[in-house]
Design an enzyme around this catalytic site. Structure first.
Site, PDB file in Angstrom:
ATOM      1  N   GLU A  40       0.876  -1.186   0.000  1.00 55.97           N
ATOM      2  CA  GLU A  40       0.000   0.000   0.000  1.00 55.97           C
ATOM      3  C   GLU A  40       0.903   1.222   0.000  1.00 55.97           C
ATOM      4  O   GLU A  40       1.663   1.444   0.940  1.00 55.97           O
ATOM      5  CB  GLU A  40      -0.903   0.010   1.240  1.00 55.97           C
ATOM      6  N   ARG A  44       0.355  10.535   0.122  1.00 55.26           N
ATOM      7  CA  ARG A  44       0.642  11.602   1.087  1.00 55.26           C
ATOM      8  C   ARG A  44       1.822  12.456   0.662  1.00 55.26           C
ATOM      9  O   ARG A  44       2.227  13.354   1.378  1.00 55.26           O
ATOM     10  CB  ARG A  44       0.984  10.998   2.459  1.00 55.26           C
ATOM     11  N   LYS A 128     -10.510  -2.161   5.598  1.00 54.93           N
ATOM     12  CA  LYS A 128      -9.358  -1.799   6.420  1.00 54.93           C
ATOM     13  C   LYS A 128      -9.901  -1.438   7.805  1.00 54.93           C
ATOM     14  O   LYS A 128     -10.916  -0.741   7.909  1.00 54.93           O
ATOM     15  CB  LYS A 128      -8.649  -0.596   5.791  1.00 54.93           C
TER      16      LYS A 128
HETATM   17  C1  3PG Z   1      -1.698   3.782   7.684  1.00 49.77           C
HETATM   18  O1  3PG Z   1      -1.452   4.733   6.988  1.00 49.77           O
HETATM   19  O2  3PG Z   1      -2.436   2.870   7.347  1.00 49.77           O
HETATM   20  C2  3PG Z   1      -1.090   3.768   9.019  1.00 49.77           C
HETATM   21  O3  3PG Z   1      -0.692   5.050   9.389  1.00 49.77           O
HETATM   22  C3  3PG Z   1       0.081   2.842   9.104  1.00 49.77           C
HETATM   23  O4  3PG Z   1       0.199   2.664  10.437  1.00 49.77           O
HETATM   24  P1  3PG Z   1       1.598   2.404  11.166  1.00 49.77           P
HETATM   25  O5  3PG Z   1       2.542   3.450  10.696  1.00 49.77           O
HETATM   26  O6  3PG Z   1       1.240   2.571  12.629  1.00 49.77           O
HETATM   27  O7  3PG Z   1       2.013   1.008  10.831  1.00 49.77           O
END
Ligand code: 3PG
Length: 207
Positions: A40, A44, A128
């Site tokens: 994924e 951003r 999700k």
């Molecule tokens: C996301 O964008 O799905 C989360 O911010 C990823 O989460 P993590 O950085 O806590 O693994």
């Protein structure tokens, strides 16, 4: 490509934030070399859309999803960029409508029973679960399994390498997502060996 097929290809999905386009190809190569099939890539950063094609060129078997998708425009831009599927942090009615209308494989984000039911009404059974740890984590997913037995979740947000196997042991968890496999610092530092090692460890985790 359907979301079911994508989820079958992965127990762990790395969540990636790419700040510079030069990182896209070596990152894709390192993740694929570690044995991961699905990623994924978050929408951003300014180069995120361009990075989709670069990653797929560098690692043609990699299934690249676009994450942090929040609008119909984001969906259209992601599809144009070649994203194989869409992930969103939450699911507004407008976003669910746009996802359903596009027919693209998607994991809409939810954190509560009501949000999960709204997404199901829009036709989505794979969701999700975000932000996983902050929204109740394993206890919450176990509680949702009884009343919502048809739904499967990809929990993401605060999940470490140590916690991931406990999530994967749940019957309603299809895969887990996390940035720990390739953190922003590792990507910015070009630490491809570490990322490949983390990917190999993650690829060894089974449902
Ligand atoms: C996301 O964008 O799905 C989360 O911010 C990823 O989460 P993590 O950085 O806590 O693994």
């Amino acid at each position: 490509m359907t979301i079911d097929r994508i989820l079958k290809a992965a127990s762990v999905i790395p969540v990636l934030e790419i700040a510079t386009i030069d990182a896209a190809a070596p990152l894709a190569v390192a993740l694929a070399a570690g044995g991961l099939r699905v990623v994924e890539l978050t929408l951003r950063t300014g180069c995120a859309l361009d990075a989709v094609g670069k990653m797929k060129n560098a690692a043609p078997d990699l299934i690249v999803g676009m994450g942090t998708v929040r609008s119909a425009d984001d969906i259209a831009a992601s599809r144009k960029a070649g994203a194989d599927f869409i992930v969103s942090p939450g699911a507004t009615p407008a976003l669910l409508d746009a996802l359903a209308a596009s027919g693209v494989a998607a994991l809409p984000g939810v954190a509560t029973a009501s949000e999960a039911m709204t997404a199901e009404e829009a036709g989505f059974k794979a969701l999700k679960f975000f932000p996983a740890e902050a929204a109740g984590g394993i206890a919450c997913l176990k509680s949702l399994a009884g009343p919502l037995p048809d739904l499967v979740f990809c929990p993401t947000g605060g999940i470490s390498a140590e916690r991931a196997p406990d999530y994967l042991a749940l019957a309603n968890v299809a895969c887990v997502g996390g940035s720990w496999i390739a953190t922003k610092a590792m990507i910015e530092g070009g630490d491809w060996d570490q990322i490949q090692m983390n990917a190999r460890y993650a690829a060894g985790m089974k449902r």
